[in-house]
Design an enzyme around this catalytic site. Sequence first.
Site, PDB file in Angstrom:
ATOM      1  N   HIS A 105    -106.984  46.874 -63.040  1.00 27.94           N
ATOM      2  CA  HIS A 105    -106.013  47.963 -63.099  1.00 27.94           C
ATOM      3  C   HIS A 105    -105.332  48.130 -61.733  1.00 27.94           C
ATOM      4  O   HIS A 105    -104.119  48.352 -61.652  1.00 27.94           O
ATOM      5  CB  HIS A 105    -106.716  49.253 -63.505  1.00 27.94           C
ATOM      6  CG  HIS A 105    -105.786  50.371 -63.864  1.00 27.94           C
ATOM      7  ND1 HIS A 105    -104.866  50.291 -64.882  1.00 27.94           N
ATOM      8  CD2 HIS A 105    -105.631  51.616 -63.328  1.00 27.94           C
ATOM      9  CE1 HIS A 105    -104.187  51.414 -64.968  1.00 27.94           C
ATOM     10  NE2 HIS A 105    -104.628  52.237 -64.029  1.00 27.94           N
ATOM     11  N   HIS A 148    -102.489  62.249 -63.287  1.00 26.96           N
ATOM     12  CA  HIS A 148    -102.227  60.807 -63.223  1.00 26.96           C
ATOM     13  C   HIS A 148    -101.936  60.260 -64.620  1.00 26.96           C
ATOM     14  O   HIS A 148    -100.995  59.483 -64.812  1.00 26.96           O
ATOM     15  CB  HIS A 148    -103.443  60.099 -62.618  1.00 26.96           C
ATOM     16  CG  HIS A 148    -103.336  58.603 -62.621  1.00 26.96           C
ATOM     17  ND1 HIS A 148    -102.345  57.916 -61.967  1.00 26.96           N
ATOM     18  CD2 HIS A 148    -104.116  57.651 -63.219  1.00 26.96           C
ATOM     19  CE1 HIS A 148    -102.506  56.616 -62.144  1.00 26.96           C
ATOM     20  NE2 HIS A 148    -103.573  56.433 -62.898  1.00 26.96           N
ATOM     21  N   HIS A 172    -104.140  54.620 -46.911  1.00 25.46           N
ATOM     22  CA  HIS A 172    -104.439  53.211 -46.632  1.00 25.46           C
ATOM     23  C   HIS A 172    -104.022  52.328 -47.814  1.00 25.46           C
ATOM     24  O   HIS A 172    -103.426  51.257 -47.619  1.00 25.46           O
ATOM     25  CB  HIS A 172    -105.938  53.071 -46.351  1.00 25.46           C
ATOM     26  CG  HIS A 172    -106.356  51.707 -45.897  1.00 25.46           C
ATOM     27  ND1 HIS A 172    -105.772  51.047 -44.845  1.00 25.46           N
ATOM     28  CD2 HIS A 172    -107.324  50.866 -46.370  1.00 25.46           C
ATOM     29  CE1 HIS A 172    -106.352  49.871 -44.669  1.00 25.46           C
ATOM     30  NE2 HIS A 172    -107.288  49.735 -45.586  1.00 25.46           N
ATOM     31  N   HIS A 183    -113.690  41.846 -46.278  1.00 27.78           N
ATOM     32  CA  HIS A 183    -112.404  42.525 -46.407  1.00 27.78           C
ATOM     33  C   HIS A 183    -111.705  42.624 -45.046  1.00 27.78           C
ATOM     34  O   HIS A 183    -110.487  42.385 -44.939  1.00 27.78           O
ATOM     35  CB  HIS A 183    -112.635  43.929 -46.981  1.00 27.78           C
ATOM     36  CG  HIS A 183    -111.384  44.729 -47.124  1.00 27.78           C
ATOM     37  ND1 HIS A 183    -111.256  46.007 -46.618  1.00 27.78           N
ATOM     38  CD2 HIS A 183    -110.191  44.442 -47.710  1.00 27.78           C
ATOM     39  CE1 HIS A 183    -110.050  46.463 -46.880  1.00 27.78           C
ATOM     40  NE2 HIS A 183    -109.383  45.548 -47.533  1.00 27.78           N
ATOM     41  N   GLU A 196    -117.642  44.574 -47.084  1.00 25.15           N
ATOM     42  CA  GLU A 196    -116.752  45.275 -46.163  1.00 25.15           C
ATOM     43  C   GLU A 196    -116.243  44.352 -45.064  1.00 25.15           C
ATOM     44  O   GLU A 196    -115.052  44.357 -44.727  1.00 25.15           O
ATOM     45  CB  GLU A 196    -117.480  46.477 -45.553  1.00 25.15           C
ATOM     46  CG  GLU A 196    -116.769  47.160 -44.403  1.00 25.15           C
ATOM     47  CD  GLU A 196    -115.438  47.800 -44.782  1.00 25.15           C
ATOM     48  OE1 GLU A 196    -114.729  48.263 -43.869  1.00 25.15           O
ATOM     49  OE2 GLU A 196    -115.089  47.808 -45.985  1.00 25.15           O
TER      50      GLU A 196
END
Length: 372
Positions: free
Chosen positions: A336, A278, A168, A101, A98
């Site tokens: 992906h 989706h 986000h 990032h 985290e």
Amino acid sequence: MLIQLAITGLLVALLPLAVVWVSNDPNKYRKLVWVTLFLTFDLIMFGAFTRLTDSGLGCPDWPGCYGQANPFQAHADIRSAEVLMPTGPVTLVKAWIEMIHRYLAMSVGVLIVAAMLVAWRLWLKSGRKSPKFSPWLPTALFLFVCLQGAFGAWTVTQKLQPVIVTTHLLLGLGLLALLAWLAARQGTQNPLPAARHGTSLRVPAAVAAVLLLIQIALGGWVSTNYAALACSDFPLCHGQLVPSMDFANGFTLWRHLGKTASGDYLPFPALTAIHWLHRSFAVVVIAVVAWVGHKALKTDGLRALGGWLLMVLALQFVTGVSTIFLRWPLAIAVAHNGGAALLVLLLSMVNYRAKFSVATAPGLSGAQRLAT
């Protein structure tokens, strides 16, 4: 703590800034834009890795970690939380994922600020006549990255609420699209209205971009609600073309993770509805984007982009199906997400070329020629 975090972000940004500075490219601004685009793509990929490893709450506060600038300083608090819950959400590994990032995000912010300042300087130096150095898009990028940072903070403080996390993600891809547009503009001598052959692609490319945005939003909703395996077979879902689904609870936007708006646990048919929509909408997106790629292959100056668009689209289909049959392996799930980001990047450049005819500037690198 804030000063330490700012210093860390600056230090991380020093390497890409050094790459720009020592580059043989005489146009340092163009190099800076392309390096920022590359690192923003990397940030999106690492953000996907952070989300898919359940590391979003590896540090449960923001912008630091337990009030500290890095997990080394917060080691005791992290270990205490890990003892109470060994599998998370707080572990030492997840805390580092985290915070890395966040450090990358800060470095991208530094690069965007640098690009904005350089653009203003070059534009004023040119007598406000050079459209290539127009500072308005870099300034919009600065405001955009500030908004993205705010949603990054809310992602943590709102405990991974799906609508916040999905927004986000969309803002991150929007930032990538704007940077791709700016990078494409640097590959031209003077942007001019597109020639007739490019104009025929303008509407299809714009439609493809809108449909891709919707599909990515649906994919983000799948990921943030952990609905990737709600249908474990393909092309059917639970052996049916249209299975039992709960769209009302599945697409209630303002609710906590795994819960309905009333606070009950989210029923499985709601997850099925999220996954199925989706998957079904992907058919429309693939058809339209493939059509745009095919038209680009037949258009002068767009053949390379068209080829890349079709290849990435095929890869995206393969990784999407593979996540189902292989039970959502991490590497393929990250790939992906990366495929979606590449499609955004390529379609942004196709839209730029459909709007403007461009004369390729001499001495462009292979990556920069993607914009031509």
